[in-house]
Design an enzyme around this catalytic site. Structure first.
Site, mmCIF file in Angstrom:
data_model
loop_
_atom_site.group_PDB
_atom_site.id
_atom_site.type_symbol
_atom_site.label_atom_id
_atom_site.label_comp_id
_atom_site.label_asym_id
_atom_site.label_seq_id
_atom_site.Cartn_x
_atom_site.Cartn_y
_atom_site.Cartn_z
ATOM 1 N N THR A 89 -2.838 1.981 7.271
ATOM 2 C CA THR A 89 -1.407 2.058 7.547
ATOM 3 C C THR A 89 -0.990 0.867 8.385
ATOM 4 O O THR A 89 -1.541 0.608 9.431
ATOM 5 C CB THR A 89 -1.037 3.354 8.289
ATOM 6 O OG1 THR A 89 -1.879 3.480 9.407
ATOM 7 C CG2 THR A 89 -1.165 4.531 7.388
ATOM 8 N N THR B 25 -10.312 -0.991 7.343
ATOM 9 C CA THR B 25 -11.133 -2.204 7.463
ATOM 10 C C THR B 25 -12.613 -1.979 7.177
ATOM 11 O O THR B 25 -13.316 -2.920 6.826
ATOM 12 C CB THR B 25 -11.009 -2.810 8.881
ATOM 13 O OG1 THR B 25 -11.299 -1.795 9.843
ATOM 14 C CG2 THR B 25 -9.634 -3.376 9.118
ATOM 15 N N ASP B 26 -13.089 -0.732 7.322
ATOM 16 C CA ASP B 26 -14.540 -0.505 7.205
ATOM 17 C C ASP B 26 -15.125 -1.001 5.893
ATOM 18 O O ASP B 26 -16.162 -1.639 5.872
ATOM 19 C CB ASP B 26 -14.860 0.992 7.368
ATOM 20 C CG ASP B 26 -14.955 1.387 8.827
ATOM 21 O OD1 ASP B 26 -14.534 0.581 9.683
ATOM 22 O OD2 ASP B 26 -15.449 2.497 9.108
ATOM 23 N N LYS C 164 -17.038 -7.557 7.548
ATOM 24 C CA LYS C 164 -16.634 -7.051 8.860
ATOM 25 C C LYS C 164 -17.841 -7.175 9.788
ATOM 26 O O LYS C 164 -18.866 -6.556 9.554
ATOM 27 C CB LYS C 164 -16.202 -5.583 8.752
ATOM 28 C CG LYS C 164 -15.613 -5.036 10.050
ATOM 29 C CD LYS C 164 -15.113 -3.597 9.878
ATOM 30 C CE LYS C 164 -14.440 -3.121 11.162
ATOM 31 N NZ LYS C 164 -13.988 -1.725 11.081
#
Lengths: 424, 611
Positions: free
Chosen positions: A96, A171-172, A250
């Site tokens: 979001t 983001t994971d 990441k």
């Protein structure tokens, strides 16, 4: 959710979340608005006091003071499209970028409509006409190949109508999705930029809006077409990197600049005011767009480690897995003891070796362990990231029949996932 | 005060003496150079519609940068908003619950941290973490019981280091230090009562022994109103000594503004502008104005209709209504304004102002004023003066104000609206277990004073001791046989005296001081200051004692034996003491306590007489 005991107590008094109530306890009374129970002890009632604070009490008695006021429906502004401005489609995959807080109840609601997005990030409206769509509302670790398929189909629908697609994403596993889109959409006619945020959108310090603004600038101001990622370059709100979809990972659990390129460099630096500095030369896709959205489900990604149990590989063989990406040690090594079980797996399946060093290229000629693995048919994954190799193998197995062809394609650079030269 | 309708409440913020609330960083102001700088922006967060003008807020924040300085031991990723908060600091939580109980608060069964939206940049996250640990408390005061609305445990904000037009620099060392906030009901009756309550709360907090001490570790915000006036919050009163005067000044200000209001109403006042009037001042002799204009700044004017004579009226101590209006203009980075109520001959601006008056069609009872600045800023500054002047005939605005060095106050920002809070989901709600409630309330300072008096301290010394920074040291020596009275006078009187003489008392090693106090019974009174002086040079207690060349009882007895005149003793009996004490003391002064000498001498005399 409250416990059965509390729920019954509330039901008896016809009290619902949002109602103003009085809690009685030890001859004292506390008044406030009944809050939902998200975490914490289910026998404790949480109320919001007049001053905005939440506190919890184990009640003896509960009384209704007044029912919650029905919220007025907001009248939505209708956005007019400016024909002079480019069009951008924003697709939500669960990340979001904007959200609304109801300070009365403490609820945080994600916002997806174009109107809400523009209302929250007015800069977007200055850059382009924006359209919002929701494909998934999931934490990114729960996304699966079906979700990828849905997303790819949704993007396909936008081709011809839009000048670029922005995907908001948790983001994971953002870099897995980025790789999946890269393989599935060959020669995309428009830029497809994935954007995440490391700080939630309910706070004034969220990094999400700037990542999104930079993505929009990059879409409207460059020749780029293809898949990329837009995230903070540093811990400051100074500029974003546009990251190559298949060479990014990441690398930090929480920092804004968690995303880093591995064995590569970002495409460009984009500043929130629209200034762009290129780091690499951008080639415009000229080929015909080809979309293949299948991914093989029976593929595994496994890290090797000292004292590893061979049964882990045997399980895959028994369960008819078709592909395996190993995240080996160093130049691409695995413990000697798993070689036999790998050999069995390889009778039907394909194994690709990558390195848990992440940085650098595997080379399975230097030590005997590597040589032996090659002899039984393990394919060196060059300088591919393990996660990208996993997505690539799943995609190849989903869309190609010929095993030899798949093996050949695995070692070939298709979407920027492999560098032939190892740069500094 | 009753006639005035004076009402006041106080909010006290006290730093706790433990590491930061949500990470293990040190709770101190750094003395090191910052090791890193982070630059951020904040964006307005969407809340309920209509509560704030979001567009205006967006504009205010747009292009505004916050620069955060990070320090080696006081800043980690948590302060930088680069990592979620760790578990709450247990010690801080326990102390806050203890404090809540000291104020007779109800402790909830579950404590939940909230995010209180703050977008001035003082919190990197855009919110402050805060939780109620106690509510519905009370405190006994000389004017009756007052209510304690709640006790909160919260994070200290970052400290402003520099404020520029579009950038604010903050130090992240202060961010996240645990604070306990105690908020009273508006039950305080007089300025003196406010001071008494502030003092009392401060003493109670200190009696826990778990709060930080020193400048900046405790802050008071006071909420004041009088009938017909407005609720005003005065921030950051650090000095209790000046508190009464500041409050009296605020009462004065509101009274003056009310009388100005009445005058303005009778004159049917209003305000207009801004208009650019640079051409009038183009050839001015006033050096300041002409140099500003040469640098490309422009002059903008406003007219305050019916304000004549009022801008030079004093509203609070020496502060004039004109200065009060200038506070609002200063928010836009302008130095102030020049107006026709001032002595314009001093500025050499008479001619220009008379031209200005004509051009603005100002009458005698009107005031014209100018701001010389960059056009945008000058216009905004003029508008803020006009807006405030218009309000002056309507009401006194509710505001947050800060204290100036001359104890007047200035406008800081509008009063915050209802707190914009929602749950901090990164911190688990805390179920208040029995062991958290099972705290021993520490002895109050009143109880301590009573105990010290029983030990022989005078009322004055006992009162001084409970407020002293040597309190814990004193309590420690009470466990030994050292005479409490002597120890107290060393800590409170001797040390003070030496400090006045310029001795670096802070150089005295605490351990050495404790050693000295434990042995105080064997140290001659005359040598105490000398000994303290030696300790302040960094000497150990043993070395200092050695260099004092004290003598023991045995040696003293030998000296007495040698000096005593048996015939004199036999002749004059115990009256001989007076004649003998002098010569003995001349020999042993500074080497042994006079009282001991007297005792031994008396004993010797008695021995001789009973022979």
């Amino acid at each position: 959710m409250y416990s059965v005991k509390i729920s019954n107590l509330l039901k008896k008094k016809k009290i619902k979340i949002g109602d103003k109530i009085r809690i009685k306890k030890d001859e004292k009374a506390y008044e406030g608005i009944l809050m939902p129970r998200v975490m914490g002890d289910k026998d404790t009632i949480i109320i919001k006091l007049d001053n905005g604070y939440n506190v919890g009490f184990k009640p003896k008695e509960v009384e209704l003071i007044s029912k919650a006021k029905k919220q007025k429906k907001e009248t939505k502004k209708i956005l007019k499209k400016d024909p002079k401005k480019p069009n951008i489609t924003i697709i939500s995959m669960g990340g979001t970028i904007a959200s609304k807080i109801d300070y009365k109840t403490g609820a945080v609601t994600p916002l997806f409509s174009a109107e809400d997005l523009i209302d929250n990030i007015p800069e977007l409206g200055e850059i382009a006409n924006v359209d919002g769509k929701v494909v998934a509302q999931k934490l990114s670790e729960n996304l699966n190949f079906q979700d990828y398929k849905k997303l790819i189909n949704e993007i396909k629908k936008e081709f011809g109508k839009t000048d670029g697609v922005i995907i908001t994403h948790g983001t994971d596993t953002l870099h897995y999705t980025a790789a999946a889109l890269s393989f599935a959409i060959e020669n995309s006619p428009v830029p497809i930029i994935l954007v995440g945020s490391q700080r939630s959108s309910d706070r004034a310090s969220s990094d999400g809006p700037m990542n999104l603004i930079c993505a929009a600038h990059f879409i409207t101001k460059t020749e780029f077409s293809g898949v990329a990622i837009s995230m903070h370059a540093t811990e400051s709100d100074d500029f974003c990197f546009i990251f190559p979809a298949c060479k990014t990972r990441k690398m930090h659990t929480s920092r804004r600049d968690a995303f880093k390129t591995v064995n590569s460099k970002p495409w460009a630096m984009v500043y929130p005011d629209g200034k762009i500095k290129f780091i690499r030369k951008i080639d415009k896709n000229k080929g015909k767009t080809k979309i293949r959205n299948k991914f093989e489900e029976k593929v595994a990604l496994i890290k090797t480690y000292p004292n590893m149990d061979t049964n882990i590989i045997n399980f895959l063989t028994k369960n008819k897995y078709k592909g395996l990406v190993l995240e080996g040690t160093g130049l691409g090594h695995a413990p000697l003891k798993i070689i036999k079980s790998l050999e069995k797996f390889l009778k039907k399946g394909i194994v690709v070796m990558t390195s848990q060093c992440l940085n650098g290229r595997v080379n399975m000629n230097v030590y005997s362990a590597g040589r032996e693995l090659q002899e039984i048919g393990v394919i060196p994954g060059e300088d591919m990231l393990p996660e990208v190799a996993y997505i690539k193998l799943s995609w190849l197995l989903g869309n190609y029949k010929n095993k030899d062809e798949i093996k050949e394609l695995l070692r070939k650079n298709l979407r920027g996932e492999i560098n032939e030269r190892s740069g500094f | 005060m009753k006639d005035l309708g004076f009402k006041a409440g106080i909010e006290i913020h006290q730093r706790l003496d433990t590491h930061k609330l949500f990470c293990p960083c040190k709770s101190q102001m750094s003395v090191e150079e910052p090791t890193k700088t982070i630059e951020r922006t904040l964006r307005p967060v969407a809340g309920e519609t209509g509560e704030i003008d979001r567009a205006a807020l967006f504009e205010a924040l747009r292009g505004r940068k916050f620069r955060y300085l990070c320090y080696p031991e006081e800043t980690c990723l948590v302060e930088a908003d680069e990592e979620p908060p760790h578990d709450v600091n247990e010690k801080a939580l326990k102390t806050s619950v203890l404090i809540a109980k000291m104020f007779n608060c109800d402790i909830p069964d579950e404590i939940q941290f909230m995010r209180k939206t703050v977008i001035d940049g003082s919190n990197t996250s855009g919110f402050q973490r805060t939780a109620i640990v106690g509510l519905n408390g009370s405190l006994n005061t000389s004017l009756g019981k007052i209510g304690i609305i709640n006790v909160c445990l919260e994070e200290e904000a970052a400290q402003i280091i520099e404020k520029k037009e579009k950038e604010v620099i903050y130090g992240l060392d202060r961010l996240g230090i645990p604070l306990v906030e105690i908020g009273t009901a508006p039950d305080l009756k007089t300025p003196k009562h406010v001071k008494e309550v502030a003092e009392k709360i401060g003493m109670l907090l200190r009696s826990t022994g778990k709060v930080q001490r020193g400048i900046g570790t405790i802050r008071q915000d006071v909420n004041i109103s009088i009938s017909g006036g407005a609720r005003v919050e005065i921030k950051g009163l650090q000095d209790l000594r000046t508190m009464e005067k500041v409050i009296e000044g605020e009462i004065k200000r509101q009274q003056s503004l009310l009388s100005i209001r009445d005058i303005l109403r009778s004159r049917n006042s209003s305000a207009t502008g801004p208009i650019e009037v640079t051409s009038i001042f183009q050839n001015t002799k006033n050096k300041m104005v002409s140099s500003l204009l040469k640098n490309g700044k422009k002059a903008f004017a406003f007219k305050l209709i019916g304000f004549s004579g009022l801008l030079s009226k004093k509203i609070c101590f020496e502060k004039t209504f004109g200065k009060e209006l200038a506070d609002y203009a200063k928010l836009y980075g302008v130095g102030g304004f020049i107006h026709s109520d001032e002595d314009l001959t001093r500025y050499d601006l008479e001619k220009e102002f008379s031209e200005l008056k004509t051009s603005l069609k100002a009458k005698n009872e009107d005031i014209v004023g100018i701001v010389v600045e960059e056009p945008e800023r000058a216009k905004k500054a003029c508008l803020s003066i006009i807006e405030r002047a218009k309000k002056a005939r309507e009401y006194i605005p509710e505001e947050t104000r800060y204290v100036n060095p001359d104890l007047t106050t200035s406008y800081l920002r509008p009063l915050p609206g209802g707190a914009r809070m929602y749950p901090e989901t990164d911190v688990k709600p805390i179920a208040v277990a029995k062991d958290l409630l099972n705290v021993k309330i520490p002895e109050s300072f009143e109880e301590k004073v009573r105990r010290f008096k029983k030990l022989g301290l005078s009322e004055e010394l006992a009162n001084q001791m409970v407020k002293s920074r040597y309190l814990s040291l004193f309590e420690e020596t009470l466990k030994t046989k050292s005479d409490p009275k002597t120890v107290a006078s060393v800590l409170l009187l001797d040390i003070k005296e030496l400090k006045r003489d310029g001795i670096e008392i802070d150089n005295i090693n605490r351990e050495e001081l404790i050693k000295m106090l434990k042995n105080i019974n064997t140290i001659p009174k005359e040598s105490i200051k000398d000994l303290l002086r030696k300790l302040s040079y960094g000497k150990t207690f043993e070395d200092s004692m050695g260099s004092l060349k004290t003598i023991g009882i045995l040696e003293l007895d030998n000296i007495i034996d040698k000096l005593i005149d048996k015939n004199l003793v036999k002749r004059e009996g115990s009256q001989s003491f007076k004649k003998l004490m002098g010569p003995v003391m001349a020999k042993v002064r500074g080497k042994i306590d006079g009282e001991v000498v007297a005792k031994r001498l008396m004993k010797k005399i008695k021995d001789i007489l009973s022979e």
